[in-house]
Design an enzyme around this catalytic site. Structure first.
Site, PDB file in Angstrom:
ATOM      1  N   HIS A  37      93.808  14.221 -16.417  1.00  0.00           N
ATOM      2  CA  HIS A  37      94.055  12.851 -16.843  1.00  0.00           C
ATOM      3  C   HIS A  37      93.182  12.539 -18.061  1.00  0.00           C
ATOM      4  CE1 HIS A  37      90.599  12.794 -14.136  1.00  0.00           C
ATOM      5  NE2 HIS A  37      90.188  11.688 -14.736  1.00  0.00           N
TER       6      HIS A  37
ATOM      7  N   THR B 198      94.668  12.592 -23.374  1.00  0.00           N
ATOM      8  CA  THR B 198      94.877  13.696 -24.311  1.00  0.00           C
ATOM      9  C   THR B 198      94.126  14.945 -23.863  1.00  0.00           C
ATOM     10  OG1 THR B 198      93.015  12.857 -25.632  1.00  0.00           O
ATOM     11  CG2 THR B 198      95.234  12.231 -26.342  1.00  0.00           C
ATOM     12  N   ARG B 199      94.664  16.092 -24.288  1.00  0.00           N
ATOM     13  CA  ARG B 199      93.987  17.376 -24.150  1.00  0.00           C
ATOM     14  C   ARG B 199      94.167  18.160 -25.444  1.00  0.00           C
ATOM     15  NH1 ARG B 199      92.047  15.246 -20.501  1.00  0.00           N
ATOM     16  NH2 ARG B 199      91.581  15.975 -18.397  1.00  0.00           N
TER      17      ARG B 199
ATOM     18  N   LYS C 210      88.254   9.140 -28.502  1.00  0.00           N
ATOM     19  CA  LYS C 210      87.875   9.845 -27.271  1.00  0.00           C
ATOM     20  C   LYS C 210      86.939  11.001 -27.618  1.00  0.00           C
ATOM     21  CE  LYS C 210      89.724  12.637 -23.498  1.00  0.00           C
ATOM     22  NZ  LYS C 210      90.941  13.296 -22.939  1.00  0.00           N
TER      23      LYS C 210
ATOM     24  N   HIS D 101      81.380  19.095 -23.458  1.00  0.00           N
ATOM     25  CA  HIS D 101      82.101  20.142 -22.720  1.00  0.00           C
ATOM     26  C   HIS D 101      81.137  20.843 -21.769  1.00  0.00           C
ATOM     27  CE1 HIS D 101      84.878  23.366 -21.820  1.00  0.00           C
ATOM     28  NE2 HIS D 101      83.980  24.260 -22.225  1.00  0.00           N
TER      29      HIS D 101
ATOM     30  N   CYS E 231      86.020  13.176 -14.776  1.00  0.00           N
ATOM     31  CA  CYS E 231      87.003  14.175 -14.380  1.00  0.00           C
ATOM     32  C   CYS E 231      86.242  15.396 -13.881  1.00  0.00           C
ATOM     33  CB  CYS E 231      87.963  14.524 -15.517  1.00  0.00           C
ATOM     34  SG  CYS E 231      87.261  15.539 -16.826  1.00  0.00           S
TER      35      CYS E 231
ATOM     36  N   LYS F  90      95.952  23.282 -22.054  1.00  0.00           N
ATOM     37  CA  LYS F  90      96.844  23.689 -23.138  1.00  0.00           C
ATOM     38  C   LYS F  90      97.743  24.854 -22.755  1.00  0.00           C
ATOM     39  CE  LYS F  90      93.102  24.537 -25.540  1.00  0.00           C
ATOM     40  NZ  LYS F  90      92.098  24.601 -24.434  1.00  0.00           N
TER      41      LYS F  90
END
Length: 382
Positions: free
Chosen positions: A44, A47-48, A266, A270, A314, A347
């Site tokens: 969610h 965007t990715r 956003k 990472h 997330c 992706k």
């Protein structure tokens, strides 16, 4: 009713597998404990990123190139825009893993890229103030996917092709033998010839601790740039990855301002050291979380030291080597597994779905997936 294949979990990978199997005219049952898409797992946040200069390993390039083809095919089939090309930047020192790995992967697979000096970075992207030792790898074909819409479309195509999809149904257990597989839920028992497990951060529970998976808590933020979004508009600004400012910590990443004038940019870090489970994760976002993101990004992106409009948690499901687990179950050849995507899997969803469909129907895949073999981590029988 007996099915050809049951798919457990209908997030990005499960919805792709259900779609691919249904398009092969298999009788498919997909089971999801929530509605789908949902905000309890890893797929969610709007965007990715999608990119080709794949610093993690050149082994991913054949799969990511196929993923581009399948995303574009899905767009055409559904008449919906999912893949948005903005270009992509990898920022860091020349010897950083991100930069050197991205160049090595691009060179090995003849991916077009350019190396930008600090002056060229500033000229092309005025929102960026490169650090003293920075260079940038720029690739034209990078961009972003609309995450939730991708899942909706995969499920829509799966249903249109005959897949039976059950939502808000919890899996209690499963079993496999020479006769096939059984899945036990809070509604009933289902039988099939094959099982596909795409359980995301619930993989430890679903697979009874078969693999050394660690679930970590992540925080995504949406920051309103000081001075407005104009330098970050999608026609002016790429998706980006950046090495840690001290060249030691976890990388940062972000997107153009895709949500309009008041939607912010956003951006996130990472990776995380905060280990949790889907049940125990702290879903409240704290000031320390926000300060960490701002601290990571503001040295290179001064205008991102602005108002945080929104933030969400997330989950990453990490393997020790941060490569996926993708293949047949070590004990049960009628069971295919896709898990441990370590924060960079979305992706690949359509090609992972294609691989899972091949494994379920043929017992093998035409794609190079040896690096992802479940056998490298298998610890104990189910």
């Amino acid at each position: 009713m007996n099915y050809d294949v049951i798919v457990l979990g209908l997030g990005a990978m499960g919805s792709a597998a259900a779609q691919q199997l249904a398009q092969r005219q298999m009788s498919v049952l997909g089971i999801e404990q929530f509605v789908s898409p949902h905000d309890q797992g890893s797929s969610h946040g709007g965007t990715r990123m999608i990119r080709q200069a794949y610093w993690e390993s050149p082994a991913y390039l054949p799969l990511v190139l196929r993923a581009y083809e399948l995303w574009e095919k899905l767009e055409a089939d559904a008449g919906t825009k999912l893949l948005n090309i903005t270009g992509g930047l990898i920022l860091g020192s020349a010897d950083s893993q991100l930069v050197s790995g991205g160049i090595a992967a691009a060179d090995q697979h003849s991916i077009k890229y350019a190396v930008l000096s600090p002056r060229q970075i500033r000229e092309r992207f005025p929102a960026i103030t490169p650090l003293a030792n920075d260079i940038a790898v720029y690739e034209e074909r990078a961009g972003y996917l609309l995450a939730e819409e991708c899942i909706r479309v995969q499920l829509k195509v799966a249903a249109r092709c005959g897949a039976e999809l059950h939502f808000e149904e919890r899996v209690l257990g499963w079993g496999a033998d020479s006769a096939g597989v059984k899945v036990f839920t809070d509604r009933r028992v289902y039988e099939a010839e094959r099982l596909v497990i795409t359980a995301g951060p619930w993989a430890n529970q679903t697979l009874s601790g078969l693999f050394p998976l660690i679930v970590t808590r992540q925080v995504m933020t949406w920051i309103q740039p000081v001075g407005g979004i104009q330098p970050f508009r999608p026609d002016r600004f790429p998706v980006f990855l950046c090495d840690s400012p001290d060249y030691g910590g976890r990388p940062g990443y972000g997107f153009p301002a895709v949500d309009g004038a008041n939607g912010g940019v956003k951006a996130a870090i990472h990776g995380s050291h905060v280990v949790c489970t889907p049940e125990t994760v702290d879903r409240e976002v704290h000031e320390s979380d926000l300060a960490a993101v701002i601290g990571k990004l503001s040295p290179r992106f001064p205008s991102l030291d602005g108002q945080i409009l929104n933030a969400k948690t997330c989950l990453y499901t990490m393997t020790p080597d941060e490569h996926f687990i993708l293949g047949l179950h070590p004990q049960f050849p009628s069971v295919s597994i896709a898990c441990g995507f370590s924060g960079h899997g979305f992706k690949f969803a359509p090609v992972v779905g294609e691989i899972l469909a091949q494994l379920a129907t043929e017992g093998k895949s035409s794609h190079p997936i040896e690096i992802f073999s479940p056998r490298r981590f298998a610890m104990a029988p189910h």
